[in-house]
Scaffold this motif. Structure first.
Motif, PDB file in Angstrom:
ATOM      1  N   PHE A 137      47.852  45.715 -85.168  1.00 51.77           N
ATOM      2  CA  PHE A 137      48.273  46.881 -86.085  1.00 51.77           C
ATOM      3  C   PHE A 137      48.049  46.993 -87.431  1.00 51.77           C
ATOM      4  N   VAL A 138      48.006  45.794 -88.062  1.00 49.67           N
ATOM      5  CA  VAL A 138      47.523  45.769 -89.575  1.00 49.67           C
ATOM      6  C   VAL A 138      46.122  45.914 -89.674  1.00 49.67           C
ATOM      7  N   ILE A 139      45.365  45.453 -89.025  1.00 52.23           N
ATOM      8  CA  ILE A 139      43.832  45.848 -89.108  1.00 52.23           C
ATOM      9  C   ILE A 139      43.585  47.219 -88.648  1.00 52.23           C
ATOM     10  N   GLY A 140      43.992  47.667 -87.469  1.00 49.46           N
ATOM     11  CA  GLY A 140      43.987  49.033 -87.254  1.00 49.46           C
ATOM     12  C   GLY A 140      44.489  49.991 -87.989  1.00 49.46           C
ATOM     13  N   MET A 141      45.650  49.696 -88.694  1.00 54.38           N
ATOM     14  CA  MET A 141      45.899  50.641 -89.807  1.00 54.38           C
ATOM     15  C   MET A 141      45.007  50.560 -90.873  1.00 54.38           C
ATOM     16  N   ILE A 142      44.497  49.342 -91.497  1.00 58.11           N
ATOM     17  CA  ILE A 142      43.241  49.557 -92.493  1.00 58.11           C
ATOM     18  C   ILE A 142      42.117  50.339 -92.239  1.00 58.11           C
ATOM     19  N   ARG A 143      41.766  50.168 -90.891  1.00 54.61           N
ATOM     20  CA  ARG A 143      40.404  50.496 -90.692  1.00 54.61           C
ATOM     21  C   ARG A 143      40.773  51.843 -89.885  1.00 54.61           C
ATOM     22  N   LYS A 144      41.830  52.240 -89.577  1.00 56.31           N
ATOM     23  CA  LYS A 144      42.189  53.309 -88.877  1.00 56.31           C
ATOM     24  C   LYS A 144      41.134  53.817 -87.505  1.00 56.31           C
ATOM     25  N   SER A 145      41.133  52.403 -86.792  1.00 58.67           N
ATOM     26  CA  SER A 145      40.062  52.360 -85.739  1.00 58.67           C
ATOM     27  C   SER A 145      40.755  51.714 -84.505  1.00 58.67           C
ATOM     28  N   VAL A 146      40.695  52.287 -83.410  1.00 52.76           N
ATOM     29  CA  VAL A 146      40.957  51.746 -82.187  1.00 52.76           C
ATOM     30  C   VAL A 146      40.061  50.697 -81.686  1.00 52.76           C
ATOM     31  N   PRO A 147      38.668  50.637 -81.786  1.00 55.29           N
ATOM     32  CA  PRO A 147      38.107  49.333 -81.661  1.00 55.29           C
ATOM     33  C   PRO A 147      38.502  47.850 -82.614  1.00 55.29           C
ATOM     34  N   ALA A 148      38.834  48.370 -83.804  1.00 54.67           N
ATOM     35  CA  ALA A 148      38.969  47.230 -84.685  1.00 54.67           C
ATOM     36  C   ALA A 148      40.366  46.650 -84.144  1.00 54.67           C
ATOM     37  N   THR A 149      41.499  47.449 -83.832  1.00 54.15           N
ATOM     38  CA  THR A 149      42.653  47.032 -83.083  1.00 54.15           C
ATOM     39  C   THR A 149      42.464  45.936 -82.077  1.00 54.15           C
ATOM     40  N   ILE A 150      41.430  46.347 -81.150  1.00 52.55           N
ATOM     41  CA  ILE A 150      41.287  45.523 -79.954  1.00 52.55           C
ATOM     42  C   ILE A 150      40.571  44.281 -80.347  1.00 52.55           C
ATOM     43  N   VAL A 151      39.386  44.279 -81.175  1.00 53.01           N
ATOM     44  CA  VAL A 151      38.596  43.197 -81.771  1.00 53.01           C
ATOM     45  C   VAL A 151      39.432  42.200 -82.404  1.00 53.01           C
ATOM     46  N   THR A 152      40.475  42.596 -83.159  1.00 51.55           N
ATOM     47  CA  THR A 152      41.346  42.043 -83.876  1.00 51.55           C
ATOM     48  C   THR A 152      42.094  41.006 -83.074  1.00 51.55           C
ATOM     49  N   SER A 153      42.798  41.373 -81.699  1.00 47.61           N
ATOM     50  CA  SER A 153      43.317  40.599 -80.808  1.00 47.61           C
ATOM     51  C   SER A 153      42.568  39.623 -80.447  1.00 47.61           C
ATOM     52  N   LEU A 154      41.157  39.736 -80.221  1.00 51.89           N
ATOM     53  CA  LEU A 154      40.124  38.895 -79.556  1.00 51.89           C
ATOM     54  C   LEU A 154      40.077  37.721 -80.705  1.00 51.89           C
ATOM     55  N   ILE A 155      39.988  38.226 -81.895  1.00 50.56           N
ATOM     56  CA  ILE A 155      39.998  37.311 -82.963  1.00 50.56           C
ATOM     57  C   ILE A 155      41.058  36.212 -83.320  1.00 50.56           C
ATOM     58  N   VAL A 156      42.198  36.933 -83.338  1.00 49.51           N
ATOM     59  CA  VAL A 156      43.492  36.263 -83.281  1.00 49.51           C
ATOM     60  C   VAL A 156      43.779  35.240 -82.111  1.00 49.51           C
ATOM     61  N   LEU A 157      43.249  35.607 -80.878  1.00 48.24           N
ATOM     62  CA  LEU A 157      43.412  34.619 -79.841  1.00 48.24           C
ATOM     63  C   LEU A 157      42.565  33.337 -80.060  1.00 48.24           C
ATOM     64  N   PHE A 158      41.251  33.628 -80.394  1.00 52.84           N
ATOM     65  CA  PHE A 158      40.380  32.677 -80.979  1.00 52.84           C
ATOM     66  C   PHE A 158      41.009  31.550 -81.747  1.00 52.84           C
ATOM     67  N   VAL A 159      41.299  32.140 -82.842  1.00 55.78           N
ATOM     68  CA  VAL A 159      41.919  31.362 -83.893  1.00 55.78           C
ATOM     69  C   VAL A 159      43.032  30.539 -83.529  1.00 55.78           C
ATOM     70  N   ARG A 160      43.987  31.038 -82.652  1.00 61.53           N
ATOM     71  CA  ARG A 160      45.142  30.362 -82.101  1.00 61.53           C
ATOM     72  C   ARG A 160      44.738  29.184 -81.149  1.00 61.53           C
ATOM     73  N   GLN A 161      43.799  29.801 -80.408  1.00 68.83           N
ATOM     74  CA  GLN A 161      43.232  28.607 -79.424  1.00 68.83           C
ATOM     75  C   GLN A 161      42.631  27.402 -80.469  1.00 68.83           C
ATOM     76  N   LEU A 162      41.782  27.675 -81.371  1.00 72.43           N
ATOM     77  CA  LEU A 162      41.513  26.394 -82.394  1.00 72.43           C
ATOM     78  C   LEU A 162      42.632  25.740 -82.687  1.00 72.43           C
ATOM     79  N   VAL A 163      43.888  26.296 -83.372  1.00 72.13           N
ATOM     80  CA  VAL A 163      44.701  25.674 -84.113  1.00 72.13           C
ATOM     81  C   VAL A 163      45.639  24.922 -82.659  1.00 72.13           C
ATOM     82  N   ILE A 164      45.821  25.327 -81.842  1.00 81.66           N
ATOM     83  CA  ILE A 164      46.682  24.598 -80.443  1.00 81.66           C
ATOM     84  C   ILE A 164      45.878  23.457 -80.229  1.00 81.66           C
ATOM     85  N   THR A 165      44.525  23.526 -79.993  1.00 84.39           N
ATOM     86  CA  THR A 165      43.937  22.402 -79.255  1.00 84.39           C
ATOM     87  C   THR A 165      43.772  21.204 -80.058  1.00 84.39           C
TER      88      THR A 165
END
Length: 230
Positions: free
Chosen positions: A167-195
């Motif tokens: 939502f944060v990045i999507g509102m900044i960019r006003k972009s649907v693709p940016a919203t979806i891509v952000t979730s993928l990036i968030v998942l990748f970062v979370r995976q790095l942290v918990i491993t």
């Protein structure tokens, strides 16, 4: 406010979202089934353990529903800005920030509940399949439950918080693709942290850090972007 909340719940179309969540859980179970069957039938592989299977199912459930939450955010919030249909809604005498906040709170709550539901279904399925077909190494111990419950609740809370970042990045960019891509990036970062954690989940400091960082970003976006239509 109560009337506004009822309208947003009606627009949310909860029965459809519940059906989609159920199908997502079925997908997770099918994925787990393939993994279990492969490890059990392949003579070159050892059987999966309860711990490893639960970790995989937890990551899978979190992945599926965090992506789904970004899709809901795109459909219910970001697309209205990118297509400028939000101007019609904003023409009515209502609290604009409250309206968007209600939408996002519904998405967050749905994400948290769906993840917990997914954990319960997947874990129940894992235990049931092992009981019926002895698909996992060792036997189920009730002591596993306390660890599983802790991980499920932590994952649901963290993913609920992280569901705000698309939502944060999507509102900044006003972009649907940016919203979806952000979730993928968030998942990748979370995976790095918990491993890097021995418990394979966020510790208290990390949860608080994520909460504070997300809260700060959300406040800035609500102050600067929610009422503006670029």
């Amino acid at each position: 406010m109560a009337h506004l909340l009822k309208l947003e719940i009606r627009k949310f179309r909860l029965p459809r979202k519940m059906a989609a969540a159920f199908l997502a859980v079925v997908f997770c179970i099918l994925f787990i089934t393939v993994s279990l069957a492969d490890s059990m039938t392949d003579p070159e592989q050892t059987k999966d353990t309860f711990e490893s299977t639960f970790l995989v199912s937890g990551l899978l459930v979190s992945f599926v529903f965090l992506i789904y939450s970004s899709i809901l955010t795109s459909a219910l919030v970001i697309s209205e800005y990118s297509q400028r249909t939000i101007t019609i809604l904003f023409s009515y005498p209502l609290n604009k920030r409250l309206l968007i906040a209600i939408k996002m709170m519904l998405i967050m709550a749905f994400t948290v509940v769906s993840i917990l539901f997914g954990y319960v279904c997947c874990c129940g399925y894992i235990v049931g399949m092992d009981h019926a077909f002895d698909m996992l190494e060792g036997s189920f111990q009730t002591a596993y439950l306390s660890q599983w419950v802790s991980m499920a609740v932590t994952s649901a809370i963290v993913c609920g918080i992280l569901s705000w970042w698309p939502f944060v990045i999507g509102m900044i960019r006003k972009s649907v693709p940016a919203t979806i891509v952000t979730s993928l990036i968030v998942l990748f970062v979370r995976q790095l942290v918990i491993t890097k954690n021995t418990a394979h989940q966020e510790n208290l400091f990390q949860v608080v850090f994520v909460l504070m960082g997300t809260l700060a970003a959300v406040i800035i976006v609500f102050r600067e972007k929610v009422t503006k239509i670029d």
